[in-house]
Design a protein around this motif. Structure first.
Motif, PDB file in Angstrom:
ATOM      1  N   ALA A  21      -1.875   6.849   0.819  1.00  0.00           N
ATOM      2  CA  ALA A  21      -3.082   6.034   1.052  1.00  0.00           C
ATOM      3  C   ALA A  21      -3.758   6.448   2.358  1.00  0.00           C
ATOM      4  O   ALA A  21      -4.991   6.543   2.428  1.00  0.00           O
ATOM      5  CB  ALA A  21      -2.695   4.556   1.089  1.00  0.00           C
ATOM      6  N   ASN A  22      -2.952   6.734   3.373  1.00  0.00           N
ATOM      7  CA  ASN A  22      -3.548   7.165   4.652  1.00  0.00           C
ATOM      8  C   ASN A  22      -4.299   8.476   4.499  1.00  0.00           C
ATOM      9  O   ASN A  22      -5.376   8.658   5.069  1.00  0.00           O
ATOM     10  CB  ASN A  22      -2.457   7.347   5.719  1.00  0.00           C
ATOM     11  N   LYS A  25      -7.550   7.764   2.801  1.00  0.00           N
ATOM     12  CA  LYS A  25      -8.478   7.086   3.725  1.00  0.00           C
ATOM     13  C   LYS A  25      -9.095   8.056   4.729  1.00  0.00           C
ATOM     14  O   LYS A  25     -10.227   7.877   5.163  1.00  0.00           O
ATOM     15  CB  LYS A  25      -7.698   6.020   4.532  1.00  0.00           C
ATOM     16  N   ASP A  26      -8.315   9.064   5.047  1.00  0.00           N
ATOM     17  CA  ASP A  26      -8.686   9.993   6.107  1.00  0.00           C
ATOM     18  C   ASP A  26      -9.898  10.858   5.815  1.00  0.00           C
ATOM     19  O   ASP A  26     -10.496  11.417   6.709  1.00  0.00           O
ATOM     20  CB  ASP A  26      -7.479  10.920   6.312  1.00  0.00           C
ATOM     21  N   GLN A  28     -13.295  11.016   3.290  1.00  0.00           N
ATOM     22  CA  GLN A  28     -14.110  10.347   2.261  1.00  0.00           C
ATOM     23  C   GLN A  28     -14.431  11.254   1.078  1.00  0.00           C
ATOM     24  O   GLN A  28     -14.873  10.776   0.035  1.00  0.00           O
ATOM     25  CB  GLN A  28     -15.413   9.885   2.887  1.00  0.00           C
ATOM     26  N   LEU A 130      -4.470   0.691  -3.027  1.00  0.00           N
ATOM     27  CA  LEU A 130      -5.693   1.068  -2.296  1.00  0.00           C
ATOM     28  C   LEU A 130      -6.663  -0.121  -2.246  1.00  0.00           C
ATOM     29  O   LEU A 130      -7.297  -0.383  -1.226  1.00  0.00           O
ATOM     30  CB  LEU A 130      -6.369   2.283  -2.938  1.00  0.00           C
ATOM     31  N   ILE A 135     -10.106  -0.560  -0.186  1.00  0.00           N
ATOM     32  CA  ILE A 135     -10.742   0.687  -0.637  1.00  0.00           C
ATOM     33  C   ILE A 135     -11.233   0.519  -2.076  1.00  0.00           C
ATOM     34  O   ILE A 135     -10.527  -0.062  -2.914  1.00  0.00           O
ATOM     35  CB  ILE A 135      -9.739   1.869  -0.548  1.00  0.00           C
TER      36      ILE A 135
END
Ligand code: ASP
Length: 448
Positions: A21-22, A25-26, A28, A130, A135
């Motif tokens: 998930a990180n 997110k990092d 786009q 997410l 997200i």
């Protein structure tokens, strides 16, 4: 936009899901996420897919299957609880397994449905997780993504018309999380790719949406120049061409599925192999062309489990139709061969051991002796193949000399050499018991 695929080790437990998930997110641009089933958490653990296969096989043969069922449900429940996503997902997986068991599907179709549960559940869990992080992510079933395949005993094959539908996914909002490893035939039957096939799904999606990059997240910082279990800390490969990767993955480099190269090559999508546990490492790029850097060997791959059938017949070179008859026998016996290096009066056929059980060997040897009237037919088992791979090798003087000298120093006898047609590799057949010695010696000759 990028397609990111996460392999089984990247989703082995809740903590790994968090890392994934990180990573999402990092950046786009990571709009399409393809996932594998949870893999092993440690060396003695089981992959969910293996457990699902065992469950399916036990169920189909009326054997005890409950313990597999419980282990699978425990693994998923633990991940779901630790991620704090809705417990409804646990029931959903449970119901899915039960509905497969209660269905009247054919054995093959039922087994495929079992196998697909791993990736399908990963995708559902990840998209739910997410969402809890705020997200905008959703689960997209391969059927809705447009992955339409032809079923095949060796693994499903994508149909070309799929790519136009997949292109439409570009219009979707947010992040689409797609399970890897399976698609649907035109009549709606679920079909799985060959093992490790989530890489294939990732490549299909990347080609379909015309991604600028296909990132393949695994558990190593890069592709290494040689098997790290044979050589400690081998050199990392920064850039590989598609052709080099193809040759390396043929002979044992399992970091990227060889079938996954096909869609990537067709649409010229660059691939980057990266590490979920160390995402800032640059990884290995796989591209169409690379600049020559003076180093023509990029990697040494090896694989065991080959057999050779050696056939000699005086004046074979002049006998019209000899090759056709020989290969026809193999075809009739449903044996596929890997290589066929030949001399004037002789020929060796290299076959994977799995293709040639002893009973089949007997039939083929007899047919070669009787129908081809061969002078000698001998079979050698326990062979290993070594491939030395690199663009530009063919034009570089002295490559074969360096390789054969290294094998000589390691006191390894060369059973077969094949450089014939491949532009990017040289292949050696040796006895499998000399493999480690051979690889070490070749590595020092080419890399140290
Ligand atoms: N889960 C499947 C396998 O273990 C596919 C994959 O992981 O890529 O073969």
């Amino acid at each position: 936009m990028k397609v990111a695929k996460f392999g089984g080790s990247s989703l082995a437990d809740a903590n790994q899901f968090k890392k994934v998930a990180n990573i999402i997110k990092d950046d786009q641009n990571r709009k399409f996420i393809v996932v594998s089933a949870p893999g092993k958490r440690h060396d003695h653990d089981f992959k969910i897919t293996d457990l699902l296969i065992q469950l399916g096989q036990a169920y189909l043969t009326n054997d005890k299957y409950k313990s597999y069922y419980i282990t699978i449900m425990d693994r998923f429940s633990k991940i779901i609880n630790e991620l704090n996503v809705s417990e409804d997902l646990i029931n959903e997986i449970d119901m899915k397994l039960k509905s497969i068991m209660e269905s009247d599907l054919t054995d093959e179709h039922m087994l495929n449905c079992f196998k697909a549960i791993g990736e399908d559940s990963s995708a559902k869990i990840l998209s739910a997780y997410l969402q809890t992080l705020g997200i905008n992510a959703k689960y997209v079933n391969p059927k809705d993504a447009g992955i339409i395949v032809k079923n095949d005993i060796n693994g499903a094959q994508i149909l070309p018309e799929s790519f136009n539908t997949i292109y439409e996914l570009r219009n979707e909002d947010g992040i689409s999380v797609i399970p890897g490893f399976f698609g649907y035939t035109k009549d709606g039957t679920l079909a799985t790719f060959s093992r490790g096939g989530s890489d294939i799904t990732g490549a299909i999606i990347a080609a379909g949406v015309q991604a600028e990059l296909y990132e393949n997240f695994t558990d190593v910082d890069s592709v290494y120049s040689v098997n790290p279990t044979i050589i400690n800390n081998p050199k990392e490969i920064k850039v590989l061409t598609y052709r080099e990767m193809r040759e390396l993955s043929y002979a044992g480099f399992s970091v990227f599925h060889d079938e996954a190269l096909i869609p990537a090559v067709k649409e010229q999508i660059p691939v980057c192999i990266k590490n979920t546990n160390n995402p800032s490492a640059p990884g290995t790029m796989i591209v169409a062309n690379k600049e020559a850097n003076g180093k023509c060997v990029v990697g040494i791959a090896s694989d065991t489990g080959f057999v050779s059938i050696y056939i000699s017949k005086f004046l074979m070179n002049r006998e019209l139709g000899f090759g056709r008859k020989l290969f026809q026998i193999l075809e009739e016996e449903e044996v596929s061969f890997e290589h066929a290096p030949s001399g004037i009066d002789d020929m060796s056929i290299i076959i994977r051991e799995s293709q040639l059980p002893e009973n089949k060997e007997k039939i083929i040897v007899e047919r070669f002796e009787n129908e081809l009237e061969a002078d000698t037919v001998t079979v050698h088992r326990n062979l290993a193949l070594i491939m030395i791979v690199g663009e530009g090798m063919k034009e570089t003087i002295g490559m074969a000399k360096t390789a054969t000298a290294a094998l000589g120093e390691a006191k390894v006898n060369i059973e077969m050499i094949n450089q014939g047609s491949s532009e990017v590799s040289m292949m050696f057949g040796i006895k499998a018991n000399g493999l480690h010695r051979a690889i070490k010696s070749l590595y020092y000759a080419f890399f140290e």
